[in-house]
Enzyme design. Structure first.
Site, PDB file in Angstrom:
ATOM      1  N   GLU A 177      -5.717  -7.947  -1.705  1.00 47.08           N
ATOM      2  CA  GLU A 177      -6.400  -7.785  -0.413  1.00 47.08           C
ATOM      3  C   GLU A 177      -7.816  -7.342  -0.673  1.00 47.08           C
ATOM      4  OE1 GLU A 177      -4.879  -5.432   2.830  1.00 47.08           O
ATOM      5  OE2 GLU A 177      -2.809  -5.956   2.327  1.00 47.08           O
ATOM      6  N   GLU A 184       0.826  -1.220   0.000  1.00 50.62           N
ATOM      7  CA  GLU A 184       0.000   0.000   0.000  1.00 50.62           C
ATOM      8  C   GLU A 184       0.856   1.263   0.000  1.00 50.62           C
ATOM      9  OE1 GLU A 184      -2.778  -0.439   3.263  1.00 50.62           O
ATOM     10  OE2 GLU A 184      -4.151  -1.545   1.982  1.00 50.62           O
TER      11      GLU A 184
HETATM   12  C1  BGP Z   1      -4.555  -2.992   4.762  1.00 53.47           C
HETATM   13  C2  BGP Z   1      -3.245  -3.569   5.218  1.00 53.47           C
HETATM   14  C3  BGP Z   1      -3.336  -4.843   5.952  1.00 53.47           C
HETATM   15  C4  BGP Z   1      -4.625  -5.096   6.668  1.00 53.47           C
HETATM   16  C5  BGP Z   1      -5.856  -4.536   6.028  1.00 53.47           C
HETATM   17  C6  BGP Z   1      -7.082  -4.504   6.897  1.00 53.47           C
HETATM   18  O1  BGP Z   1      -4.492  -1.608   4.766  1.00 53.47           O
HETATM   19  O2  BGP Z   1      -2.385  -3.784   4.131  1.00 53.47           O
HETATM   20  O3  BGP Z   1      -2.171  -5.053   6.680  1.00 53.47           O
HETATM   21  O4  BGP Z   1      -4.573  -5.221   8.000  1.00 53.47           O
HETATM   22  O5  BGP Z   1      -5.660  -3.244   5.539  1.00 53.47           O
HETATM   23  O6  BGP Z   1      -6.972  -3.469   7.828  1.00 53.47           O
HETATM   24  P1  BGP Z   1      -7.277  -3.666   9.355  1.00 53.47           P
HETATM   25  O7  BGP Z   1      -6.384  -4.748   9.816  1.00 53.47           O
HETATM   26  O8  BGP Z   1      -6.956  -2.373   9.978  1.00 53.47           O
HETATM   27  O9  BGP Z   1      -8.702  -4.036   9.432  1.00 53.47           O
END
Ligand code: BGP
Length: 480
Positions: free
Chosen positions: A378, A184
């Site tokens: 993701e 990201e």
């Molecule tokens: C993204 C990241 C992840 C992940 C996901 C969900 O921004 O790359 O590492 O965790 O988001 O976010 P969260 O864990 O805050 O729900």
């Protein structure tokens, strides 16, 4: 039965990041990294991004440091990967903890025990026919590089990263073909601490310092692309964007213009440098109007031009709606960044707006602009799960969310988008990045671990496990 034509060999799977699953935070020579000093709970990002945070564990102030044990993947990886195999995964997106390989970050020689751990993980994946997709840096730079070097503000970090990447390519060249550079990367200007390893002292310098840090990452990324292609013939290396298509709140041209600018700055500066190998035309004015002067060295621009990425990978959780003037009440919450609430969308328990159509829109926009393959690495729903008395976990809400997003990908493919694969985020429950909670669950596999750190770490299959297994088995033809 759907009519979606997911290509033959489509990379279905799941995704995690080292710091959110591994635990074993000081084992086998690993050095401390950023995630190790992040307390659990909703205060986490606020605490660590405050200038003056001392990057130390303070158990008097904070009760949990969930990443220290996480879900203990470090010791349970073989059983977990066997479950991924049972799901039918073609691929597993994971990351390497930089500080397992270079504990401080600036050493000349890597830590053999750290390297050996990932050999074991890759061997286990390959044994099951699962293709690893590896993120080189996912929100966890070695702490020493933060406290002693000032993170990515410092140009010297480029060469440490390059050494780290080259070490990985040489070691795993026979095991890993797909690589991603920085997780990201375009989130950096909003939350520099996570990606760039520093917090600007004041809001006034945030953009200047973040874009300087980003420039260093761009150069580092190009050098990694060069090395990857040289060391691993046939390999493919991509960038990773947090992708949120930006909508204008209404047809007021001022709002449309504002949304367009947000889209350009947030989504396209990073995309353009990675794929086109150059800063976009609009960036000149944006930098000028915001007093951003990027310090570049001779040869930097040529390096960016010479070594573009092979594909774009992205996270997609939500779209973003923008209005030029917005009140505090109108503000939505979201993944690192959020605009105004969209009246047409419902949100998750954490306020993240659910918008499968936004994924189709985003994939079209990216493919139209760049014409390189895309990979959704993701996507998922963070939700509270309940274990019923009989042990079952009926997560229909998660199935519904994923189904709609998979349909959106099917539509985008039909629109002409070249899509390589889909790895659902947090395929096994893990520590949330933004809040350090375990209760914000994404997995097909439940992990018995709670926010206060209690739990047996036992794994259980949720209803979505069987559903996703069938999605993969039918290559996206059966989604019900
Ligand atoms: C993204 C990241 C992840 C992940 C996901 C969900 O921004 O790359 O590492 O965790 O988001 O976010 P969260 O864990 O805050 O729900």
């Amino acid at each position: 039965m759907t009519n979606y034509q997911f290509p033959e060999g489509f990379l279905w799977g799941g995704a995690t990041a080292a710091n959110q699953v591994e635990g074993a935070y000081l084992e086998d020579g690993k050095g401390m990294n950023l995630a190790d000093v992040m307390p659990g709970g909703k205060v986490r990002l606020n605490v660590i991004s405050k200038p003056g945070f001392d990057f130390k564990i303070d158990t008097k102030k904070y009760t949990t440091y969930p990443n220290h044990e996480a879900i203990d993947f470090y010791h349970r990886y073989a059983d977990d990967i066997a479950l991924f195999a049972e799901l039918g995964f073609k691929t597993y997106r994971m990351s390497i903890a930089w500080s397992r390989i270079f504990p401080k970050g600036d050493e000349l020689e890597p830590n053999e025990e750290g390297l050996a751990f990932y050999d074991r993980v890759f061997d286990e994946c390959l044994k099951h026919g699962i293709e690893p997709v590896v993120t080189i840096s996912h929100y966890e730079m070695p702490l020493y590089l933060i406290t002693e070097y000032g993170g990515w503000r410092n140009r010297e970090v480029i060469s440490f990263f390059e050494r780290y990447a080259i070490t990985l390519f040489n070691r795993y060249k026979d095991k890993v073909k797909y690589w991603l550079t920085f997780n990201e990367i375009n989130g950096a200007t909003h939350l520099p601490i996570m990606s760039l390893g520093f917090s600007p002292a004041t809001e006034d310098v945030r953009l200047q310092e973040s874009f300087q840090g980003l420039h260093h990452q761009f150069v580092a990324s190009s050098l990694a692309v060069k090395a990857c292609h040289e060391i691993i013939p046939g390999s493919q290396i991509g960038c990773m964007l947090i992708y949120m298509p930006v909508y204008a709140y209404d047809c007021n041209p001022q709002n449309v213009l504002h949304a367009m600018k947000e889209e350009q700055v947030f989504n396209y500066i990073c995309g353009d440098v990675h794929v086109r190998g150059e800063y976009p035309a609009f960036s000149k004015r944006f930098f000028k109007e915001n007093d951003i002067n990027i310090n570049m060295e001779d040869g930097d621009l040529e390096t960016l031009k010479q070594y573009p990425v092979d594909f774009i990978s992205l996270s997609y959780y939500m779209s973003r709606t923008e209005k030029k003037e917005l009140t505090k009440e109108e503000k939505a919450s979201g993944n690192l960044i959020a605009g105004v609430k969209n009246p047409h969308l419902k949100a998750s328990d954490w306020g993240w707006e659910i918008d499968p159509t936004g994924l189709r829109i985003g994939l079209n926009q990216l493919y139209d602009r760049y014409r390189v393959p895309l990979f959704v690495v993701e996507n998922g729903l963070g939700a509270y799960d309940t274990v019923e008395e009989d042990g079952s976990i009926n997560d229909d809400y998660r199935i519904n969310y994923l189904r709609e997003h998979i349909k959106a990908m099917g539509e985008a493919i039909e629109d002409g988008v070249e899509l390589m694969g889909y790895t659902a985020w947090g395929c096994i429950d893990l520590v949330s990045m933004s809040t350090g909670e375990m209760s914000k669950r994404y997995g097909f596999i439940y992990v018995d671990k709670q926010d206060d750190g209690s739990g047996t770490l036992e794994r259980k299959k949720k209803k979505s496990f069987y559903w996703y297994q069938n999605v993969i088995a039918t290559n996206g033809k059966e989604l019900e």
